[in-house]
Design a protein around this motif. Structure first.
Motif, PDB file in Angstrom:
ATOM      1  N   MET A   1       0.827  -1.199   0.000  1.00 15.59           N
ATOM      2  CA  MET A   1       0.000   0.000   0.000  1.00 15.59           C
ATOM      3  C   MET A   1       0.869   1.260   0.000  1.00 15.59           C
ATOM      4  N   LEU A   2       0.428   2.258  -0.747  1.00 17.50           N
ATOM      5  CA  LEU A   2       1.053   3.577  -0.664  1.00 17.50           C
ATOM      6  C   LEU A   2       0.341   4.333   0.451  1.00 17.50           C
ATOM      7  N   THR A   3       0.995   4.426   1.583  1.00 18.53           N
ATOM      8  CA  THR A   3       0.443   5.172   2.709  1.00 18.53           C
ATOM      9  C   THR A   3       0.929   6.613   2.646  1.00 18.53           C
ATOM     10  N   LEU A   4       0.313   7.459   3.474  1.00 19.87           N
ATOM     11  CA  LEU A   4       0.759   8.845   3.552  1.00 19.87           C
ATOM     12  C   LEU A   4       2.209   8.915   4.021  1.00 19.87           C
ATOM     13  N   THR A   5       2.563   8.044   4.967  1.00 24.80           N
ATOM     14  CA  THR A   5       3.945   8.012   5.469  1.00 24.80           C
ATOM     15  C   THR A   5       4.914   7.606   4.360  1.00 24.80           C
ATOM     16  N   MET A   6       4.563   6.574   3.588  1.00 21.71           N
ATOM     17  CA  MET A   6       5.446   6.144   2.504  1.00 21.71           C
ATOM     18  C   MET A   6       5.573   7.229   1.442  1.00 21.71           C
ATOM     19  N   ALA A   7       4.492   7.915   1.140  1.00 18.73           N
ATOM     20  CA  ALA A   7       4.542   8.971   0.121  1.00 18.73           C
ATOM     21  C   ALA A   7       5.494  10.081   0.545  1.00 18.73           C
ATOM     22  N   LYS A   8       5.436  10.453   1.837  1.00 14.00           N
ATOM     23  CA  LYS A   8       6.361  11.470   2.350  1.00 14.00           C
ATOM     24  C   LYS A   8       7.797  10.956   2.275  1.00 14.00           C
ATOM     25  N   GLU A   9       8.006   9.697   2.622  1.00 17.37           N
ATOM     26  CA  GLU A   9       9.344   9.101   2.522  1.00 17.37           C
ATOM     27  C   GLU A   9       9.820   9.082   1.070  1.00 17.37           C
ATOM     28  N   TRP A  10       8.894   8.875   0.152  1.00 20.00           N
ATOM     29  CA  TRP A  10       9.234   8.868  -1.285  1.00 20.00           C
ATOM     30  C   TRP A  10       9.770  10.226  -1.716  1.00 20.00           C
ATOM     31  N   ILE A  11       9.094  11.285  -1.321  1.00 21.12           N
ATOM     32  CA  ILE A  11       9.559  12.621  -1.699  1.00 21.12           C
ATOM     33  C   ILE A  11      10.910  12.922  -1.053  1.00 21.12           C
ATOM     34  N   ASN A  12      11.084  12.534   0.202  1.00 18.44           N
ATOM     35  CA  ASN A  12      12.388  12.707   0.859  1.00 18.44           C
ATOM     36  C   ASN A  12      13.470  11.935   0.115  1.00 18.44           C
ATOM     37  N   ALA A  13      13.140  10.698  -0.283  1.00 15.95           N
ATOM     38  CA  ALA A  13      14.105   9.877  -1.013  1.00 15.95           C
ATOM     39  C   ALA A  13      14.442  10.503  -2.366  1.00 15.95           C
ATOM     40  N   LEU A  14      13.436  11.056  -3.039  1.00 17.72           N
ATOM     41  CA  LEU A  14      13.689  11.676  -4.347  1.00 17.72           C
ATOM     42  C   LEU A  14      14.587  12.897  -4.222  1.00 17.72           C
ATOM     43  N   ALA A  15      14.414  13.669  -3.173  1.00 21.71           N
ATOM     44  CA  ALA A  15      15.301  14.822  -2.967  1.00 21.71           C
ATOM     45  C   ALA A  15      16.756  14.353  -2.872  1.00 21.71           C
ATOM     46  N   LYS A  16      16.967  13.251  -2.147  1.00 19.98           N
ATOM     47  CA  LYS A  16      18.317  12.697  -1.986  1.00 19.98           C
ATOM     48  C   LYS A  16      18.820  12.080  -3.292  1.00 19.98           C
ATOM     49  N   ILE A  17      17.958  11.326  -3.958  1.00 20.67           N
ATOM     50  CA  ILE A  17      18.363  10.653  -5.199  1.00 20.67           C
ATOM     51  C   ILE A  17      18.723  11.652  -6.292  1.00 20.67           C
ATOM     52  N   TYR A  18      17.935  12.708  -6.413  1.00 21.30           N
ATOM     53  CA  TYR A  18      18.245  13.689  -7.458  1.00 21.30           C
ATOM     54  C   TYR A  18      19.470  14.534  -7.090  1.00 21.30           C
ATOM     55  N   ASP A  19      19.728  14.705  -5.792  1.00 26.79           N
ATOM     56  CA  ASP A  19      20.994  15.317  -5.382  1.00 26.79           C
ATOM     57  C   ASP A  19      22.161  14.436  -5.826  1.00 26.79           C
ATOM     58  N   GLU A  20      22.041  13.136  -5.522  1.00 31.15           N
ATOM     59  CA  GLU A  20      23.127  12.206  -5.822  1.00 31.15           C
ATOM     60  C   GLU A  20      23.331  12.009  -7.321  1.00 31.15           C
ATOM     61  N   ASN A  21      22.280  12.139  -8.103  1.00 36.97           N
ATOM     62  CA  ASN A  21      22.357  11.916  -9.549  1.00 36.97           C
ATOM     63  C   ASN A  21      22.310  13.205 -10.360  1.00 36.97           C
ATOM     64  N   GLN A  22      22.503  14.313  -9.673  1.00 36.21           N
ATOM     65  CA  GLN A  22      22.435  15.616 -10.334  1.00 36.21           C
ATOM     66  C   GLN A  22      23.427  15.730 -11.479  1.00 36.21           C
ATOM     67  N   THR A  23      24.666  15.315 -11.242  1.00 40.40           N
ATOM     68  CA  THR A  23      25.700  15.427 -12.276  1.00 40.40           C
ATOM     69  C   THR A  23      25.379  14.535 -13.464  1.00 40.40           C
ATOM     70  N   MET A  24      24.957  13.309 -13.198  1.00 40.01           N
ATOM     71  CA  MET A  24      24.627  12.376 -14.279  1.00 40.01           C
ATOM     72  C   MET A  24      23.499  12.922 -15.154  1.00 40.01           C
ATOM     73  N   LEU A  25      22.431  13.388 -14.522  1.00 37.21           N
ATOM     74  CA  LEU A  25      21.295  13.901 -15.284  1.00 37.21           C
ATOM     75  C   LEU A  25      21.660  15.165 -16.053  1.00 37.21           C
ATOM     76  N   THR A  26      22.488  15.998 -15.456  1.00 32.85           N
ATOM     77  CA  THR A  26      22.903  17.226 -16.137  1.00 32.85           C
ATOM     78  C   THR A  26      23.811  16.916 -17.320  1.00 32.85           C
ATOM     79  N   GLU A  27      24.666  15.916 -17.173  1.00 29.67           N
ATOM     80  CA  GLU A  27      25.519  15.517 -18.302  1.00 29.67           C
ATOM     81  C   GLU A  27      24.689  14.950 -19.450  1.00 29.67           C
ATOM     82  N   LEU A  28      23.655  14.155 -19.121  1.00 32.33           N
ATOM     83  CA  LEU A  28      22.757  13.667 -20.179  1.00 32.33           C
ATOM     84  C   LEU A  28      22.099  14.841 -20.890  1.00 32.33           C
ATOM     85  N   ASP A  29      21.677  15.823 -20.111  1.00 30.79           N
ATOM     86  CA  ASP A  29      20.994  16.987 -20.674  1.00 30.79           C
ATOM     87  C   ASP A  29      21.952  17.870 -21.454  1.00 30.79           C
TER      88      ASP A  29
END
Length: 208
Positions: A1-29
């Motif tokens: 189930m996607l709970t409210l708690t998991m959804a909040k954790e998802w957004i927190n995780a995405l902030a971290k993941i896009y920080d960590e992959n910022q250089t890779m995504l920018t190089e692709l772009d």
């Protein structure tokens, strides 16, 4: 189930993941676009995380709406409005809490419909839809098979990753990349790459 708690954790995780992959995504772009996709995604999801910390939401539609507004306000280029549209259009389809795989599919279909309407793109044009559309098809198959939440999302994520990889050999016919013509072939679409990261992040949370 996607709970409210998991959804909040998802957004927190995405902030971290896009920080960590910022250089890779920018190089692709940088190869086929404006060289700012990684920067924009990190900025947008960190803003969304901050907004949710400051203004906690009591239901999934409210959380998705808050994320949408943060992305639209803080992300430049096309990715802010497109991802913002995904969360804005997808949120109203969700229950207040405890969304099963079928409910997540309904929300994602509405969200991707928003992306398609705004971007006026279809599959095969070397955009984020080349990750989203096959992923939705696989999620629908998983719902039809009676797959569990975690297994269904794992299948969806793997399909999104394959879709993103398939953009390498595509000719871009939409957006700034289309200006390159044949030179766009041989490069992964950054939007498809960030989409694959987004879905994989949710699948990983569901597995825990």
């Amino acid at each position: 189930m996607l709970t409210l708690t998991m959804a909040k954790e998802w957004i927190n995780a995405l902030a971290k993941i896009y920080d960590e992959n910022q250089t890779m995504l920018t190089e692709l772009d940088a190869a086929i676009g404006d060289a700012d996709h990684g920067i924009n995604m990190a900025r947008g999801f960190n803003a969304a995380k901050t907004d949710l910390d400051t203004h906690p939401q009591s239901d999934l539609p409210g959380l998705f709406r808050t994320v949408a507004m943060a992305l639209i306000k803080n992300v430049g280029g096309a990715s802010g409005p497109l991802y913002g549209s995904f969360f804005m259009k997808g949120g109203p389809s969700l229950p207040a809490d405890n969304a099963d795989l079928a409910a997540v599919l309904k929300a994602f279909e509405a969200g991707v419909g928003g992306i398609q309407k705004m971007g006026k793109a279809e599959a095969g044009e070397k955009t984020m839809l080349d990750a989203w559309l096959p992923a939705l098809k696989e999620m629908a198959a998983a719902v039809g098979d009676g797959a569990g939440f975690a297994d269904g999302l794992a299948r969806t994520a793997a399909t999104a990753e394959a879709g993103a990889e398939a953009t390498v050999e595509m000719l871009a016919t939409k957006g700034r990349a289309s200006y390159l013509g044949q030179r766009s072939v041989g490069h992964k679409d950054p939007g498809a790459a960030s989409t694959a990261l987004m879905i994989r992040s949710l699948a990983d949370l569901a597995k825990e």
